[in-house]
Design a protein around this motif. Structure first.
Motif, PDB file in Angstrom:
ATOM      1  N   ASN A  16      67.822  22.803  59.782  1.00 53.69           N
ATOM      2  CA  ASN A  16      66.463  23.282  59.518  1.00 53.69           C
ATOM      3  C   ASN A  16      66.066  24.414  60.458  1.00 53.69           C
ATOM      4  O   ASN A  16      65.478  25.410  60.030  1.00 53.69           O
ATOM      5  CB  ASN A  16      65.450  22.137  59.653  1.00 53.69           C
ATOM      6  N   ASP A  17      66.378  24.262  61.714  1.00 51.87           N
ATOM      7  CA  ASP A  17      66.019  25.278  62.703  1.00 51.87           C
ATOM      8  C   ASP A  17      66.687  26.615  62.384  1.00 51.87           C
ATOM      9  O   ASP A  17      66.044  27.666  62.404  1.00 51.87           O
ATOM     10  CB  ASP A  17      66.424  24.796  64.103  1.00 51.87           C
ATOM     11  N   VAL A  18      67.967  26.568  62.067  1.00 50.76           N
ATOM     12  CA  VAL A  18      68.710  27.798  61.767  1.00 50.76           C
ATOM     13  C   VAL A  18      68.177  28.451  60.496  1.00 50.76           C
ATOM     14  O   VAL A  18      67.948  29.664  60.458  1.00 50.76           O
ATOM     15  CB  VAL A  18      70.218  27.490  61.642  1.00 50.76           C
TER      16      VAL A  18
ATOM     17  N   ILE B 231      80.145  26.926  57.125  1.00 57.67           N
ATOM     18  CA  ILE B 231      79.714  27.959  58.069  1.00 57.67           C
ATOM     19  C   ILE B 231      78.439  27.512  58.779  1.00 57.67           C
ATOM     20  O   ILE B 231      78.314  27.636  60.002  1.00 57.67           O
ATOM     21  CB  ILE B 231      79.497  29.304  57.339  1.00 57.67           C
ATOM     22  N   LEU B 232      77.500  26.982  58.013  1.00 55.63           N
ATOM     23  CA  LEU B 232      76.244  26.507  58.600  1.00 55.63           C
ATOM     24  C   LEU B 232      76.495  25.363  59.584  1.00 55.63           C
ATOM     25  O   LEU B 232      75.972  25.374  60.701  1.00 55.63           O
ATOM     26  CB  LEU B 232      75.282  26.056  57.497  1.00 55.63           C
ATOM     27  N   VAL B 233      77.284  24.402  59.181  1.00 56.11           N
ATOM     28  CA  VAL B 233      77.566  23.246  60.044  1.00 56.11           C
ATOM     29  C   VAL B 233      78.242  23.694  61.337  1.00 56.11           C
ATOM     30  O   VAL B 233      77.842  23.277  62.435  1.00 56.11           O
ATOM     31  CB  VAL B 233      78.444  22.208  59.300  1.00 56.11           C
ATOM     32  N   GLU B 234      79.231  24.565  61.215  1.00 57.12           N
ATOM     33  CA  GLU B 234      79.939  25.036  62.413  1.00 57.12           C
ATOM     34  C   GLU B 234      78.990  25.795  63.342  1.00 57.12           C
ATOM     35  O   GLU B 234      79.005  25.594  64.559  1.00 57.12           O
ATOM     36  CB  GLU B 234      81.108  25.934  62.013  1.00 57.12           C
ATOM     37  N   TYR B 235      78.169  26.657  62.778  1.00 55.91           N
ATOM     38  CA  TYR B 235      77.214  27.419  63.591  1.00 55.91           C
ATOM     39  C   TYR B 235      76.244  26.474  64.304  1.00 55.91           C
ATOM     40  O   TYR B 235      75.966  26.643  65.491  1.00 55.91           O
ATOM     41  CB  TYR B 235      76.452  28.413  62.721  1.00 55.91           C
ATOM     42  N   CYS B 236      75.757  25.485  63.586  1.00 56.11           N
ATOM     43  CA  CYS B 236      74.810  24.535  64.185  1.00 56.11           C
ATOM     44  C   CYS B 236      75.455  23.741  65.312  1.00 56.11           C
ATOM     45  O   CYS B 236      74.827  23.498  66.346  1.00 56.11           O
ATOM     46  CB  CYS B 236      74.264  23.596  63.114  1.00 56.11           C
ATOM     47  N   GLN B 237      76.695  23.360  65.138  1.00 56.13           N
ATOM     48  CA  GLN B 237      77.403  22.631  66.197  1.00 56.13           C
ATOM     49  C   GLN B 237      77.607  23.513  67.423  1.00 56.13           C
ATOM     50  O   GLN B 237      77.406  23.067  68.550  1.00 56.13           O
ATOM     51  CB  GLN B 237      78.745  22.118  65.677  1.00 56.13           C
TER      52      GLN B 237
ATOM     53  N   LYS C  13      63.535  35.992  59.950  1.00 59.31           N
ATOM     54  CA  LYS C  13      64.189  37.290  60.101  1.00 59.31           C
ATOM     55  C   LYS C  13      64.114  38.092  58.805  1.00 59.31           C
ATOM     56  O   LYS C  13      64.000  39.313  58.843  1.00 59.31           O
ATOM     57  CB  LYS C  13      65.645  37.117  60.533  1.00 59.31           C
ATOM     58  N   LEU C  14      64.181  37.431  57.672  1.00 60.35           N
ATOM     59  CA  LEU C  14      64.031  38.118  56.390  1.00 60.35           C
ATOM     60  C   LEU C  14      62.668  38.774  56.290  1.00 60.35           C
ATOM     61  O   LEU C  14      62.542  39.912  55.841  1.00 60.35           O
ATOM     62  CB  LEU C  14      64.199  37.139  55.227  1.00 60.35           C
ATOM     63  N   LYS C  15      61.647  38.057  56.722  1.00 59.13           N
ATOM     64  CA  LYS C  15      60.298  38.603  56.681  1.00 59.13           C
ATOM     65  C   LYS C  15      60.200  39.839  57.570  1.00 59.13           C
ATOM     66  O   LYS C  15      59.682  40.868  57.160  1.00 59.13           O
ATOM     67  CB  LYS C  15      59.282  37.559  57.119  1.00 59.13           C
ATOM     68  N   LYS C  16      60.713  39.746  58.787  1.00 56.74           N
ATOM     69  CA  LYS C  16      60.675  40.887  59.706  1.00 56.74           C
ATOM     70  C   LYS C  16      61.479  42.045  59.155  1.00 56.74           C
ATOM     71  O   LYS C  16      61.058  43.195  59.235  1.00 56.74           O
ATOM     72  CB  LYS C  16      61.198  40.481  61.083  1.00 56.74           C
ATOM     73  N   SER C  17      62.629  41.767  58.578  1.00 53.03           N
ATOM     74  CA  SER C  17      63.482  42.805  58.020  1.00 53.03           C
ATOM     75  C   SER C  17      62.771  43.504  56.875  1.00 53.03           C
ATOM     76  O   SER C  17      62.793  44.722  56.766  1.00 53.03           O
ATOM     77  CB  SER C  17      64.795  42.189  57.532  1.00 53.03           C
ATOM     78  N   LYS C  18      62.117  42.758  56.016  1.00 50.33           N
ATOM     79  CA  LYS C  18      61.405  43.330  54.879  1.00 50.33           C
ATOM     80  C   LYS C  18      60.232  44.172  55.364  1.00 50.33           C
ATOM     81  O   LYS C  18      60.003  45.258  54.859  1.00 50.33           O
ATOM     82  CB  LYS C  18      60.924  42.210  53.944  1.00 50.33           C
TER      83      LYS C  18
END
Length: 57
Positions: free
Chosen positions: A28-30, A15-21, A37-42
């Motif tokens: 790393n960027d993703v 899933i990560l590889v496909e999203y990055c492509q 986003k976790l920090k903002k969500s919390k």
């Protein structure tokens, strides 16, 4: 900058590889974006649902 090593399933990695492509971004960027986003969500959870004011039913 700190180094982070994670373990994930083959499916999660795919899933990560496909999203990055698709987005032309690095792993790393993703992952850094997801952590931010976790920090903002919390922080949002704390502001909208302070301790002691949780659902009291």
């Amino acid at each position: 900058m700190k180094k982070l090593t994670i373990r994930c399933s083959d499916e999660e990695y795919s899933i990560l590889v496909e999203y990055c492509q698709q987005t032309d971004r690095t792993h790393n960027d993703v992952l850094r974006e997801l952590i931010r986003k976790l920090k903002k969500s919390k922080l949002n959870e704390v502001v909208t649902n302070p301790v002691g004011l949780q659902n009291r039913a």
